[in-house]
Motif scaffolding. Structure first.
Motif, PDB file in Angstrom:
ATOM      1  N   LYS A  77     -10.745   1.146   1.386  1.00 53.38           N
ATOM      2  CA  LYS A  77     -11.523   0.922   0.067  1.00 53.38           C
ATOM      3  C   LYS A  77     -10.684  -0.197  -0.936  1.00 53.38           C
ATOM      4  N   ILE A  78     -11.252  -0.809  -1.859  1.00 55.26           N
ATOM      5  CA  ILE A  78     -10.786  -1.738  -2.482  1.00 55.26           C
ATOM      6  C   ILE A  78      -9.812  -1.264  -3.785  1.00 55.26           C
ATOM      7  N   HIS A  79      -8.851  -1.181  -3.785  1.00 55.44           N
ATOM      8  CA  HIS A  79      -7.905  -0.841  -4.894  1.00 55.44           C
ATOM      9  C   HIS A  79      -7.725  -1.623  -6.038  1.00 55.44           C
ATOM     10  N   ASP A  84      -8.346 -14.049  -7.294  1.00 59.90           N
ATOM     11  CA  ASP A  84      -7.987 -14.855  -6.154  1.00 59.90           C
ATOM     12  C   ASP A  84      -7.324 -13.744  -5.426  1.00 59.90           C
ATOM     13  N   SER A  85      -7.658 -12.488  -5.366  1.00 57.76           N
ATOM     14  CA  SER A  85      -6.875 -11.417  -4.573  1.00 57.76           C
ATOM     15  C   SER A  85      -7.688 -10.149  -4.443  1.00 57.76           C
ATOM     16  N   TYR A  86      -7.651  -9.440  -3.248  1.00 57.89           N
ATOM     17  CA  TYR A  86      -7.936  -8.161  -3.088  1.00 57.89           C
ATOM     18  C   TYR A  86      -6.830  -7.303  -2.647  1.00 57.89           C
ATOM     19  N   THR A  87      -6.809  -6.161  -3.319  1.00 60.76           N
ATOM     20  CA  THR A  87      -5.573  -5.513  -2.615  1.00 60.76           C
ATOM     21  C   THR A  87      -6.443  -3.983  -2.247  1.00 60.76           C
ATOM     22  N   PHE A  88      -6.272  -3.771  -0.925  1.00 58.13           N
ATOM     23  CA  PHE A  88      -6.950  -2.507  -0.153  1.00 58.13           C
ATOM     24  C   PHE A  88      -5.992  -1.280   0.035  1.00 58.13           C
ATOM     25  N   LEU A  89      -6.543  -0.282  -0.182  1.00 55.29           N
ATOM     26  CA  LEU A  89      -5.897   1.172  -0.088  1.00 55.29           C
ATOM     27  C   LEU A  89      -6.293   1.542   1.320  1.00 55.29           C
ATOM     28  N   ILE A  90      -5.544   2.016   2.148  1.00 54.44           N
ATOM     29  CA  ILE A  90      -5.885   2.411   3.551  1.00 54.44           C
ATOM     30  C   ILE A  90      -5.168   3.694   3.468  1.00 54.44           C
ATOM     31  N   ASN A  91      -6.012   4.809   3.482  1.00 57.54           N
ATOM     32  CA  ASN A  91      -5.570   6.313   3.388  1.00 57.54           C
ATOM     33  C   ASN A  91      -5.359   6.738   4.821  1.00 57.54           C
ATOM     34  N   LYS A  92      -6.275   6.526   5.991  1.00 60.29           N
ATOM     35  CA  LYS A  92      -6.146   7.058   7.042  1.00 60.29           C
ATOM     36  C   LYS A  92      -6.064   5.593   7.971  1.00 60.29           C
ATOM     37  N   CYS A  93      -5.242   5.260   8.832  1.00 67.22           N
ATOM     38  CA  CYS A  93      -4.899   4.285   9.603  1.00 67.22           C
ATOM     39  C   CYS A  93      -4.726   4.590  10.935  1.00 67.22           C
ATOM     40  N   PRO A  94      -5.943   4.130  11.709  1.00 69.90           N
ATOM     41  CA  PRO A  94      -5.976   4.459  13.178  1.00 69.90           C
ATOM     42  C   PRO A  94      -4.735   3.985  14.012  1.00 69.90           C
ATOM     43  N   ARG A 141       2.973   2.966   4.699  1.00 69.47           N
ATOM     44  CA  ARG A 141       2.970   4.400   4.738  1.00 69.47           C
ATOM     45  C   ARG A 141       4.529   4.817   5.393  1.00 69.47           C
ATOM     46  N   GLU A 142       5.135   5.814   5.020  1.00 65.43           N
ATOM     47  CA  GLU A 142       6.330   6.232   5.520  1.00 65.43           C
ATOM     48  C   GLU A 142       6.050   7.684   6.184  1.00 65.43           C
ATOM     49  N   SER A 143       4.936   8.289   5.923  1.00 67.84           N
ATOM     50  CA  SER A 143       4.636   9.800   6.410  1.00 67.84           C
ATOM     51  C   SER A 143       3.067   9.712   6.698  1.00 67.84           C
ATOM     52  N   ALA A 144       2.364  10.695   7.452  1.00 69.74           N
ATOM     53  CA  ALA A 144       1.002  10.703   7.538  1.00 69.74           C
ATOM     54  C   ALA A 144       0.357  10.852   6.247  1.00 69.74           C
ATOM     55  N   GLU A 145       0.987  11.569   5.151  1.00 69.44           N
ATOM     56  CA  GLU A 145       0.340  11.905   3.880  1.00 69.44           C
ATOM     57  C   GLU A 145       0.515  10.616   3.103  1.00 69.44           C
ATOM     58  N   ASP A 146       1.053   9.318   3.553  1.00 66.18           N
ATOM     59  CA  ASP A 146       0.978   8.277   2.537  1.00 66.18           C
ATOM     60  C   ASP A 146      -0.004   7.578   2.912  1.00 66.18           C
ATOM     61  N   PHE A 147      -0.071   6.195   2.145  1.00 66.05           N
ATOM     62  CA  PHE A 147      -1.097   5.400   2.184  1.00 66.05           C
ATOM     63  C   PHE A 147      -0.380   4.012   2.455  1.00 66.05           C
ATOM     64  N   CYS A 148      -1.212   3.018   2.843  1.00 66.55           N
ATOM     65  CA  CYS A 148      -0.679   1.585   2.633  1.00 66.55           C
ATOM     66  C   CYS A 148      -1.571   0.654   1.554  1.00 66.55           C
ATOM     67  N   LEU A 149      -0.891  -0.176   1.340  1.00 67.29           N
ATOM     68  CA  LEU A 149      -1.809  -1.060   0.338  1.00 67.29           C
ATOM     69  C   LEU A 149      -1.346  -2.496   0.979  1.00 67.29           C
ATOM     70  N   ILE A 150      -2.621  -3.314   1.182  1.00 61.87           N
ATOM     71  CA  ILE A 150      -2.618  -4.369   2.106  1.00 61.87           C
ATOM     72  C   ILE A 150      -3.159  -5.368   1.009  1.00 61.87           C
ATOM     73  N   LYS A 151      -2.441  -6.511   0.879  1.00 63.17           N
ATOM     74  CA  LYS A 151      -3.109  -7.480  -0.310  1.00 63.17           C
ATOM     75  C   LYS A 151      -3.700  -8.915   0.750  1.00 63.17           C
ATOM     76  N   LEU A 152      -4.689  -9.069   0.146  1.00 59.76           N
ATOM     77  CA  LEU A 152      -5.242 -10.355   0.507  1.00 59.76           C
ATOM     78  C   LEU A 152      -5.446 -11.284  -0.506  1.00 59.76           C
ATOM     79  N   THR A 153      -4.763 -12.727  -0.318  1.00 63.09           N
ATOM     80  CA  THR A 153      -4.815 -13.695  -1.338  1.00 63.09           C
ATOM     81  C   THR A 153      -5.485 -14.971  -1.143  1.00 63.09           C
ATOM     82  N   LYS A 154      -5.682 -15.705  -2.113  1.00 63.98           N
ATOM     83  CA  LYS A 154      -6.240 -17.053  -1.567  1.00 63.98           C
ATOM     84  C   LYS A 154      -5.237 -17.945  -2.422  1.00 63.98           C
ATOM     85  N   ASN A 155      -4.517 -18.706  -1.827  1.00 61.17           N
ATOM     86  CA  ASN A 155      -3.603 -19.601  -2.476  1.00 61.17           C
ATOM     87  C   ASN A 155      -3.959 -20.939  -2.388  1.00 61.17           C
TER      88      ASN A 155
END
Length: 156
Positions: A77-79, A84-94, A141-155
């Motif tokens: 989901k969008i965090h 000029d940017s989107y940061t996505f929160l990824i809870n479950k990552c396949p 993420r450092e464990s299964a309970e953690d999440f990732c944040l991925i940032k998309l930018t336009k420079n």
């Protein structure tokens, strides 16, 4: 959860491990980058044809990234969103689940795995939309309970 992509990515990951054993990390990752560039062209064509032509490149990139990750089985989901940017929160990552399944400790290596195995294809896809779109992990993420944040930018 098994998705359409999980078997393919499992095979790709196991194959890459074998290539690394035989040719070394640098050579294997260069080969993967080349293949990712070709895949990026295909993915961009597939997704872009379903998006309105009037969307701004950052919006197109965000839609494509979100659709790609959702189709792989990610909970994304969008965090945060700026002009000029989107940061996505990824809870479950396949991909995280896949790496754990094949015996790779993602908590220790995920940033390297994500940067080298998942994001190159997405970067190549985004480059087809706009050469100034960039994507990078902010938090991995450092464990299964953690999440990732991925940032998309336009420079520019």
């Amino acid at each position: 959860m098994t998705t359409n992509y999980s078997y393919g990515y499992t095979l790709l990951s196991l194959y890459l491990i074998e290539v690394i054993k035989k040719l070394g990390t640098r050579e294997a990752l260069q080969m993967l980058e080349s293949a990712s560039t070709e895949q990026g062209v295909l993915i961009a064509k597939r997704y872009e044809k379903n998006l309105p032509k009037t969307l701004h490149p950052i919006e197109k990139g965000a839609e494509i990234f979100k659709a790609f990750m959702t189709e792989t089985g990610a909970d994304i989901k969008i965090h945060k969103k700026t002009e000029d940017s989107y940061t996505f929160l990824i809870n479950k990552c396949p991909f995280n689940e896949l790496y754990l399944e094949i015996g790779i400790d993602c908590g220790y290596f995920l940033n390297g795995l994500c940067s080298n195995l998942v994001l190159p294809s997405i970067r190549a896809t985004l480059m087809q939309i706009d050469k100034n779109l960039e994507i990078e992990p902010v938090i991995t993420r450092e464990s299964a309970e953690d999440f990732c944040l991925i940032k998309l930018t336009k420079n520019d």
